[in-house]
Motif scaffolding. Structure first.
Motif, PDB file in Angstrom:
ATOM      1  N   LYS A 142     -24.546 -27.673  51.308  1.00  0.00           N
ATOM      2  CA  LYS A 142     -23.820 -27.804  50.037  1.00  0.00           C
ATOM      3  C   LYS A 142     -23.324 -29.237  49.839  1.00  0.00           C
ATOM      4  N   GLN A 143     -22.791 -29.838  50.900  1.00  0.00           N
ATOM      5  CA  GLN A 143     -22.285 -31.208  50.786  1.00  0.00           C
ATOM      6  C   GLN A 143     -23.415 -32.204  50.513  1.00  0.00           C
ATOM      7  N   ILE A 148     -26.340 -35.820  46.756  1.00  0.00           N
ATOM      8  CA  ILE A 148     -27.595 -36.316  46.180  1.00  0.00           C
ATOM      9  C   ILE A 148     -27.693 -35.972  44.700  1.00  0.00           C
ATOM     10  N   LYS A 149     -27.186 -34.820  44.320  1.00  0.00           N
ATOM     11  CA  LYS A 149     -27.192 -34.455  42.900  1.00  0.00           C
ATOM     12  C   LYS A 149     -26.433 -35.488  42.068  1.00  0.00           C
ATOM     13  N   THR A 153     -30.966 -39.018  40.286  1.00  0.00           N
ATOM     14  CA  THR A 153     -32.291 -39.660  40.295  1.00  0.00           C
ATOM     15  C   THR A 153     -33.367 -38.825  40.983  1.00  0.00           C
ATOM     16  N   LEU A 154     -32.996 -37.640  41.474  1.00  0.00           N
ATOM     17  CA  LEU A 154     -33.952 -36.846  42.233  1.00  0.00           C
ATOM     18  C   LEU A 154     -33.984 -35.397  41.756  1.00  0.00           C
ATOM     19  N   ASN A 167     -37.618 -34.488  45.477  1.00  0.00           N
ATOM     20  CA  ASN A 167     -38.764 -35.147  44.860  1.00  0.00           C
ATOM     21  C   ASN A 167     -38.275 -36.099  43.782  1.00  0.00           C
ATOM     22  N   PRO A 168     -39.153 -36.963  43.284  1.00  0.00           N
ATOM     23  CA  PRO A 168     -38.741 -37.819  42.166  1.00  0.00           C
ATOM     24  C   PRO A 168     -38.262 -36.982  40.979  1.00  0.00           C
ATOM     25  N   LYS A 169     -37.311 -37.496  40.233  1.00  0.00           N
ATOM     26  CA  LYS A 169     -36.741 -36.784  39.090  1.00  0.00           C
ATOM     27  C   LYS A 169     -37.843 -36.351  38.119  1.00  0.00           C
TER      28      LYS A 169
END
Length: 247
Positions: A142-143, A148-149, A153-154, A167-169
């Protein structure tokens, strides 16, 4: 009479593969019948090409492939259509996060697979397609997800409740299937997509018939048009028989 569905997109692990990572004889027979009926049968998987290849040979497939959650789209096993790469600096940041949280991690490159036991410091020597984390500590997942969220960009998905795949956005199995549809000049409404995990959700929601496996994560079952048998009960064959062969 023209068939309603022209493409069957199959996730691999948890879908066309049983828990022993094998394709059952029942599923093989059904896939062959679907191919003989004129329907394109394609793998749409989080796996990299190297780990898809043995199954391609086993089924003698010469059809398109959506690999690495859409980071690669192949017209056939010999001809690449498109490839979407992650920036090296992003890989380094995600690797640092894996070390910080002490999780299992892996990275798919065009050249092969790296993981926690076999990593490389020469990141610029490779073309990076996907990065992933695995831990049974839900709080860590979760962390990592929230961290990353926030980058924005992903694309974040999973292939198991205890992992996270990046993966790439904008790149997903759905974007890969859309590329195939554009090339073949037919619509996503003419696609059946089958899967069990979050990395299947986008394609299941955008396909003409989205199918969740009986063993799928609950959210996949909720969002799919129908739920079939489990991967150990030849759910793929059941869908082929009902919606492609009409038996």
């Amino acid at each position: 009479m023209t068939k309603q569905y022209k493409l069957l997109a199959l996730d691999m692990d948890g879908t066309v593969l049983n828990e022993n990572r094998e394709i059952s004889d029942v599923n093989k027979d059904a896939i062959n019948k679907a191919l003989n009926s004129g329907v394109i049968v394609s793998f749409a998987t989080g796996r990299g090409y190297q780990s898809i290849e043995p199954y391609i040979h086993e089924l003698n497939l010469d059809t398109p492939i959506v690999a690495v959650n859409g980071s690669e789209v192949w017209k056939n096993p010999k001809q690449l259509m498109q490839r979407h790469l992650l920036e090296v600096e992003v890989i380094k940041k995600m690797h640092d996060i894996a070390l910080h949280y002490d999780t299992w991690f892996w990275g798919y490159t065009v050249e092969g697979l790296f993981n926690k036991e076999q990593w490389t410091d020469n990141l610029h020597d490779y073309q990076w397609l996907k990065f992933g984390y695995y831990t049974e500590d839900d709080s860590k997942i979760k962390q990592i997800f929230e961290t990353i969220k926030a980058w924005g960009t992903l694309e974040l998905t999973n292939s198991h409740p205890s992992n996270l795949e990046l993966n790439p956005k904008g790149i997903s199995k759905a974007s890969g299937l859309q590329a195939l549809c554009n090339w073949k000049e037919f619509n996503m409404s003419e696609v059946i997509a089958m899967g069990d995990s979050m990395n299947d959700l986008a394609m299941i929601k955008s396909a003409g018939l989205g199918v969740a496996m009986g063993n799928a994560q609950d959210i996949i079952k909720k969002e799919a048009d129908i739920v079939t048998l489990t991967n150990d009960e030849d759910g793929v064959a059941k869908i082929i028989e009902e919606y492609i062969l009409g038996t």
